[in-house]
Design an enzyme around this catalytic site. Structure first.
Site, mmCIF file in Angstrom:
data_model
loop_
_atom_site.group_PDB
_atom_site.id
_atom_site.type_symbol
_atom_site.label_atom_id
_atom_site.label_comp_id
_atom_site.label_asym_id
_atom_site.label_seq_id
_atom_site.Cartn_x
_atom_site.Cartn_y
_atom_site.Cartn_z
ATOM 1 N N LYS A 256 3.551 -0.268 -0.505
ATOM 2 C CA LYS A 256 2.230 -0.877 -1.114
ATOM 3 C C LYS A 256 2.963 -0.972 -2.133
ATOM 4 C CE LYS A 256 -2.117 0.720 -1.547
ATOM 5 N NZ LYS A 256 -2.202 0.840 -2.710
ATOM 6 N N ASN A 257 2.732 0.116 -3.092
ATOM 7 C CA ASN A 257 2.266 0.216 -4.685
ATOM 8 C C ASN A 257 3.614 -0.034 -5.630
ATOM 9 O OD1 ASN A 257 -0.798 1.417 -4.212
ATOM 10 N ND2 ASN A 257 -0.298 3.173 -4.858
ATOM 11 N N ASP B 131 -9.488 1.209 -5.023
ATOM 12 C CA ASP B 131 -10.077 2.664 -4.532
ATOM 13 C C ASP B 131 -11.701 2.547 -5.054
ATOM 14 O OD1 ASP B 131 -9.070 1.839 -2.211
ATOM 15 O OD2 ASP B 131 -7.764 3.288 -2.549
ATOM 16 N N ASP C 117 -2.638 11.330 -4.878
ATOM 17 C CA ASP C 117 -2.182 10.331 -3.501
ATOM 18 C C ASP C 117 -2.662 11.340 -2.382
ATOM 19 O OD1 ASP C 117 -3.258 6.976 -4.503
ATOM 20 O OD2 ASP C 117 -1.875 8.483 -5.768
ATOM 21 N N ARG D 8 -6.093 -3.814 -7.261
ATOM 22 C CA ARG D 8 -5.813 -3.924 -8.561
ATOM 23 C C ARG D 8 -4.510 -4.912 -8.990
ATOM 24 N NH1 ARG D 8 -8.325 -0.661 -10.832
ATOM 25 N NH2 ARG D 8 -8.254 -0.082 -12.672
ATOM 26 N N VAL E 18 -5.835 13.837 -12.467
ATOM 27 C CA VAL E 18 -5.624 11.995 -13.039
ATOM 28 C C VAL E 18 -6.259 11.359 -12.430
ATOM 29 C CG1 VAL E 18 -3.947 10.149 -12.038
ATOM 30 C CG2 VAL E 18 -3.347 13.050 -11.568
#
Ligand code: EPU
Length: 435
Positions: A22-23, A117, A305, A93, A327
């Site tokens: 996804k990222n 998120d 994550d 984002r 983070v």
């Protein structure tokens, strides 16, 4: 709103194919818009977040072809607008990642505040400061950033913290800027390297130094390129963790060891078992788990994550574990729900474990103490965000009895048909539509 009804406990066993990340796909789509040429992406994940990203691209002028499953052909011959629509910007984002394409190609970018998120404040000040230093005029309105430029110029950007998306954004801006852009204290996550690799295929000149510095030499123009999306190391780690939490045995096809070095080290330290094979990684239960004291960090550290599912795993380790989240300041939002399932977890605002981080003395509850092993029991759960949602789902699969999870759309944003995937591994999960 969909609801998942889970009946546990189940040992998860079988095989899962890890989809594209996804990222990664979202940033590569943004990069593809730097040129009017056609780019092609394979191994594209079928998730809600990618659908939102594609809607943003289309709203700006991208034309999309999908000749086969998991394959995308994108062409942005011209940008029809300089403004990311507000209703789309709120959904993920990505909007801030459109700055480079919009500024280079239209001279203007109107970017509403981003969604994503709720795991901390998540400002975009590093991005905006970098564009300002590269010569853009910045106007900050109540509901949007408006940037204008008649040509960005290379300069030295020293990031206050190695932000993933800010590094990716400046790589894109630098690729077409006049002169050389130095990005110091840059993020070096594998997803960031993928952006650099893709930009190089498009014609960019990007050097990666060993001291967290990228040097980008601006070029006159870029062309379209083809790229296979890297496997999602977040999905791989969460399903691998699920296999261990449930004392199961799951093979993750396409999971890549090199993207998960610190995760695998940590699994080994607590006594979890895995086996790296030529086309994936197998996670399996062999014996009791040990507690650990650790912290999350930027790459090559243990990524933030991975933290939420890992906490569930530590509820099954014998003894006291400590996790210091360095983070994001607010990434233990799911803990209250786990406690209702019987987990013994306390959250503190101090930096536990010895190292001080940016959040010290700021009142953020960013350290957790987990005592185990505890038997988890089913509960009715409200999912607060993507990674937390999968975490609650794993806990529900491992727990005794029935759990009902609402807010499933958060999980759908980042995991392909997760209920179906877990069912294929033996879990008892039912999706109730529109509850
Ligand atoms: N930060 C700032 N100002 C900025 C940018 C970042 O203060 O302008 C701070 C953040 O508030 C945070 C830290 O820097 O405390 C790191 O943030 P970063 O920019 O690295 O995170 P991101 O790019 O917004 C991406 C992933 C996240 C992942 C982080 C860290 C995407 C779309 N998101 O976020 O993934 O947790 O990097 O690896 O790439 C997820 O997939 O669920 C997710 C949250």
């Amino acid at each position: 709103m969909d609801q998942l009804v889970v009946r546990g406990p189940t040992r998860l066993t079988g095989e899962v194919v890890i989809p594209g990340a996804k990222n990664s796909v979202s940033k590569l789509l943004a990069a593809s818009m730097l040129t009017s040429g056609t780019s092609e992406f394979s191994n594209v994940p079928r998730i809600e977040d990618t659908a939102v990203t594609l809607d943003i691209c289309k709203s700006l002028g991208t034309v999309l072809e999908t000749p086969r499953a998991r394959f995308l052909q994108v062409t942005t011959e011209s940008l029809g607008s300089s403004e990311v629509p507000h209703k789309l910007a709120r959904k993920n984002r990505l909007s801030v990642m459109m700055l480079a394409a919009l500024l280079h190609r239209t001279g203007e970018a109107v970017i509403p505040g981003a969604g994503g998120d709720r795991i901390g404040v998540r400002p975009v000040d590093f991005h905006i400061a970098a564009y300002r230093k590269m010569g853009a005029d910045v106007e900050i309105r109540d509901d949007a950033y408006v940037l204008r430029s008649d040509g960005l110029c290379g300069t030295e950007i020293i990031l206050p913290y190695p932000s993933v998306s800010a590094t990716e954004n400046i790589l894109m801006a630098g690729a077409l800027a006049k002169g050389r852009t130095y990005i110091r204290n840059a993020a070096i996550e594998p997803e960031v390297i993928e952006v650099a690799l893709f930009l190089q295929k498009m014609g960019a000149i990007i050097e990666h130094k060993l001291d967290r510095t990228f040097v980008v030499e601006g070029v006159g123009q870029l062309t379209g390129a083809a790229h296979e999306i890297m496997p999602d190391r977040l999905v791989a780690a969460t399903i691998g963790t699920a296999a261990l939490v449930t004392e199961g045995d799951v093979f993750l096809k396409h999971a890549r060891q090199r993207d998960m070095l610190s995760f695998l080290n940590t699994i080994r330290k607590i006594g979890g078992s895995f086996q790296v094979q030529s086309d994936g990684i197998r996670f399996f239960h062999r014996g009791k788990l040990r507690p650990i004291a650790m912290e999350t960090s930027v790459h090559p550290g243990f990524m933030t994550d991975w933290q939420p599912p890992f906490v569930v795993l530590l509820t099954q380790a014998a003894g006291m574990s400590v996790i210091h989240e360095t983070v994001f300041e607010d990434r233990f939002g799911y803990v209250e729900e786990l406690k209702r399932m019987g987990a013994d977890i306390e959250i503190y605002d101090s930096c536990l474990g010895g190292t001080q981080c940016r959040f010290t003395e700021k009142g953020y509850r960013h350290s957790a103490v987990i005592r185990g092993p505890t038997r988890l029991k089913g509960a009715d759960l409200e999912i607060p965000d993507l990674r937390a949602g999968f975490t609650q789902l794993i806990a529900a699969v491992a727990a005794d009895g029935e759990s009902r999870l609402s807010g499933v759309e958060h999980i759908d944003r980042g995991y392909e048909q997760i209920d179906e995937t877990l069912r294929s591994l033996g879990a008892s999960i039912e999706r109730k539509n529109g509850v």
